[in-house]
Every structure is written in structure tokens, then in C-alpha cells.
Design an enzyme around this catalytic site. Structure first.
Site, PDB file in Angstrom:
ATOM      1  CB  CYS A  61      70.614 -72.657  64.439  1.00  0.00           C
ATOM      2  SG  CYS A  61      72.002 -73.164  63.283  1.00  0.00           S
ATOM      3  NE  ARG A 138      70.958 -76.955  59.666  1.00  0.00           N
ATOM      4  CZ  ARG A 138      71.032 -75.884  60.460  1.00  0.00           C
ATOM      5  NH1 ARG A 138      70.909 -75.870  61.546  1.00  0.00           N
ATOM      6  NH2 ARG A 138      70.883 -74.508  59.666  1.00  0.00           N
TER       7      ARG A 138
HETATM    8  C1  BEZ Z   1      71.165 -71.090  59.699  1.00  0.00           C
HETATM    9  O1  BEZ Z   1      70.235 -70.326  59.410  1.00  0.00           O
HETATM   10  O2  BEZ Z   1      70.957 -71.507  60.762  1.00  0.00           O
HETATM   11  C2  BEZ Z   1      72.408 -71.230  59.182  1.00  0.00           C
HETATM   12  C3  BEZ Z   1      72.305 -71.233  57.407  1.00  0.00           C
HETATM   13  C4  BEZ Z   1      73.536 -71.484  57.039  1.00  0.00           C
HETATM   14  C5  BEZ Z   1      74.550 -71.785  57.559  1.00  0.00           C
HETATM   15  C6  BEZ Z   1      74.699 -71.638  59.000  1.00  0.00           C
HETATM   16  C7  BEZ Z   1      73.744 -71.502  59.678  1.00  0.00           C
END
Ligand code: BEZ
Length: 224
Positions: A61, A138
């Protein structure tokens, strides 16, 4: 605390349903890092891109949201406003925005919705329980100035989106609208566009007499 609340005016999507392309964009009022906003008023006459991320202070993110931040001016040049959302508190958002400015040298110029009560997430079908029950996937919605949803992109938690593809999709939509054309596979600005297929024999004859690139009567391309 400022609670988010849905507004049904102009919306064809009820809470919990997945909005679809062509639906009116569900409206809402919610706290954001730029203050309390009502979506339709904030959007005004612009295009809007509403996108969710799973959670603040997570690595994928962080890379995505800062890339949207770096390209916010390019989106603005296309009359397009960006707004992010997650099921996090406003305090978490404020701390993360500062942190991203420090570690990735990008202080997000667009608002982040603190959707702690999941109002926006539920209105836009951003929680996919098979993937995760406590965070949004997402999800990304491109919404035109008439407040219609024009494109929807969903990605899972562990794969970051391609901001260039979001830009390309927006540009293709605006090009198609502005010129009454369609955009072929892998189209990028500057390439030929698709002329809509003819609907009458008269249009077929006009088409055959034109200087379009004619692969067949129903598949013609032209330069803009
Ligand atoms: C992330 O790295 O943004 C992420 C990865 C897995 C679950 C939620 C966020």
C-alpha cells in the site's frame, strides 16, 4: 468523532451490493485527511478515481499510494481528482501520511477517507470476504463528471496496482468519449483508434469508401 453516512441521492446501488459499470456512483459523507467531505460535492465537475487499500502502514500500500501521489498532477491535468479509502482511523491516516513523506519522500496530496465504520467500503463492494473480512481489497473506480462509474479494477491484497494502466484506462475513456471512438488492445495515446462498426448498409458503403485502415467493414482504425 465525525461518522460517515451514506447518501442515496442519485445512487442506484444499495449498501452491500457491488456497484457495476454504468451505475451511478454511490454518494457518501465521511471524515478524510482533508476534512469531512461529501463525495459528490468534492468531485464537482471533475472525473474522480476512488481507490481502496487494505491498511495503513503496510508495504505494498505504501508503494501504491505514493505512486498515485507522485502522479497526482498528471491526473489533475486530465481533470481528475484522486481519493483513497481504507477501514482505518483518521489518526492512523494522519500518522501514515507523515511517515510516507519521510520514508518515501511523497506527502500524499489527495484525501484519504477514514472509513472506520465501513460505509464507503460496503457501498462500493470493497470487502471481499473470501480474501479478507477485516480489510478492503485493492478496488478502484473511475467515475466520470456525470457521476457514472466508467471502469472498475479489483486487485488482491498481495499485488500492487499498475498506476500507468490506471492512467491509460482514464485516457482511453476520455479519448473514446471525446471522439466517439473505441480503443483497441494495448492502446496508448498517439495510436490509431477503432471507428464504431456501421449500423446500416449506407454506413458500410461510406466506410468502404473512406481512407480508414480497413481490416474488414466492422474493423476499421483511424488516426485522431
Ligand atoms: C501490503 O503490503 O500492502 C499488504 C499486504 C498484505 C495484506 C495487506 C496489505
Amino acid at each position: 468523532m465525525c461518522e460517515a453516512s451514506p447518501s442515496s441521492e442519485g445512487s442506484t446501488t444499495s449498501r452491500g451490493a457491488m456497484p457495476r459499470i454504468g451505475d451511478s456512483a454511490p454518494d457518501w459523507t465521511a471524515p478524510t485527511t482533508h476534512g469531512a467531505l461529501t463525495f459528490s460535492e468534492w468531485q464537482g465537475d471533475s472525473w474522480a478515481i476512488l481507490f481502496s487499500h487494505p491498511a495503513d502502514f503496510t508495504p505494498v500500500c505504501s508503494t501504491e499510494l505514493t505512486e498515485f501521489g507522485r502522479r497526482a498532477d498528471e491526473f489533475a491535468q486530465k481533470n481528475t481528482k484522486l481519493i483513497g479509502v481504507s477501514i482505518d482511523s483518521i489518526h492512523s491516516h494522519l500518522a501514515w501520511v507523515q511517515n510516507l513523506g519521510e520514508i518515501l519522500n511523497c506527502r500524499l496530496p489527495y484525501p484519504l477517507i477514514a472509513d472506520h465504520d465501513r460505509t464507503v467500503a460496503e457501498l462500493y463492494g470493497m470487502i471481499h470476504p473470501g480474501e479478507a473480512t477485516t480489510v478492503t481489497v485493492r478496488a478502484l473506480f473511475i467515475i466520470d463528471p456525470k457521476k457514472k462509474i466508467r471502469a472498475i479494477i479489483y486487485y488482491p491484497l498481495n499485488v500492487g496496482r499498475n498506476v500507468e494502466e490506471v492512467m491509460r484506462t482514464l485516457t482511453a475513456l476520455q479519448t473514446a468519449d471525446g471522439n466517439g471512438v473505441a480503443c483497441p488492445v494495448n492502446w496508448v495515446p498517439g495510436e490509431k483508434v477503432i471507428v464504431p462498426p456501421p449500423k446500416t448498409m449506407e454506413e458500410v458503403d461510406q466506410r468502404l469508401a473512406s481512407d480508414y485502415e480497413k481490416l474488414d467493414f466492422y474493423l476499421c482504425k483511424k488516426d485522431l
